[in-house]
Design a protein around this motif. Structure first.
Motif, PDB file in Angstrom:
ATOM      1  N   MET A   1       0.807  -1.205   0.000  1.00 31.88           N
ATOM      2  CA  MET A   1       0.000   0.000   0.000  1.00 31.88           C
ATOM      3  C   MET A   1       0.846   1.264   0.000  1.00 31.88           C
ATOM      4  SD  MET A   1      -3.722  -0.423   0.959  1.00 31.88           S
ATOM      5  CE  MET A   1      -3.824   1.256   1.224  1.00 31.88           C
ATOM      6  N   LEU A   4       0.575   3.478  -3.010  1.00 33.45           N
ATOM      7  CA  LEU A   4      -0.714   4.071  -3.359  1.00 33.45           C
ATOM      8  C   LEU A   4      -0.521   5.512  -3.838  1.00 33.45           C
ATOM      9  CD1 LEU A   4      -3.833   3.520  -3.224  1.00 33.45           C
ATOM     10  CD2 LEU A   4      -3.750   4.608  -0.972  1.00 33.45           C
ATOM     11  N   CYS A  25       2.065   6.326   2.961  1.00 31.77           N
ATOM     12  CA  CYS A  25       1.898   6.256   1.509  1.00 31.77           C
ATOM     13  C   CYS A  25       2.506   7.512   0.893  1.00 31.77           C
ATOM     14  CB  CYS A  25       0.420   6.112   1.149  1.00 31.77           C
ATOM     15  SG  CYS A  25      -0.356   4.646   1.838  1.00 31.77           S
TER      16      CYS A  25
END
Length: 145
Positions: A1, A4, A25
């Motif tokens: 993640m 992202l 992120c």
């Protein structure tokens, strides 16, 4: 993640906050969030839920089996700030509102120590400037005042 780049929970009106870990992120540059549903949003300033007092130790708490109504998660294994395991040092939860991509989001921090809470950045401009426990907290005037 952590890769992202875009976050779009716009129609998720039941999301009122996000985990602090979203700040990891680093490539996240675009977001579309329905900010009216968020705790402390700049228009309506709905209150933040009161968080549990910080226990001095997690010895009597099973961090792998938590009641999400009280802790915001079913399990907390590592510190939101330093990523170290939550061990005997306690569980220090606070709210902080920060700019994430293009929106200011209320973030729930689950820290391993008061030092990690102290390492958090200041809150977003026109929001509560410091980490807090929620409940009856003075918020800046809303856009509607």
């Amino acid at each position: 993640m952590t890769s992202l780049e875009e976050f779009t929970p716009y129609t998720s009106y039941r999301l009122h906050w996000f985990p602090y870990e979203i700040t990891r992120c680093r490539k996240l540059t675009r977001s579309t969030v329905s900010t009216r549903a968020l705790f402390g949003n700049y228009k309506l300033r709905p209150p933040f839920p009161q968080l549990q007092p910080s226990p001095a130790s997690v010895a009597d708490l099973d961090p792998g089996n938590l009641d999400p109504r009280h802790w915001g998660a079913t399990a907390i294994h590592s510190c939101s700030v330093c990523d170290r395991p939550i061990e005997q040092s306690g569980l220090h939860q606070v709210w902080i509102s920060l700019r994430v991509a293009t929106d200011v989001l209320p973030l729930l921090v689950s820290a391993c120590s008061a030092a990690c809470v102290g390492a958090l950045p200041g809150g977003a401009r026109n929001y509560i400037p410091t980490p807090h426990k929620g409940g009856r907290v003075d918020q800046p005037a809303s856009d509607w005042d």
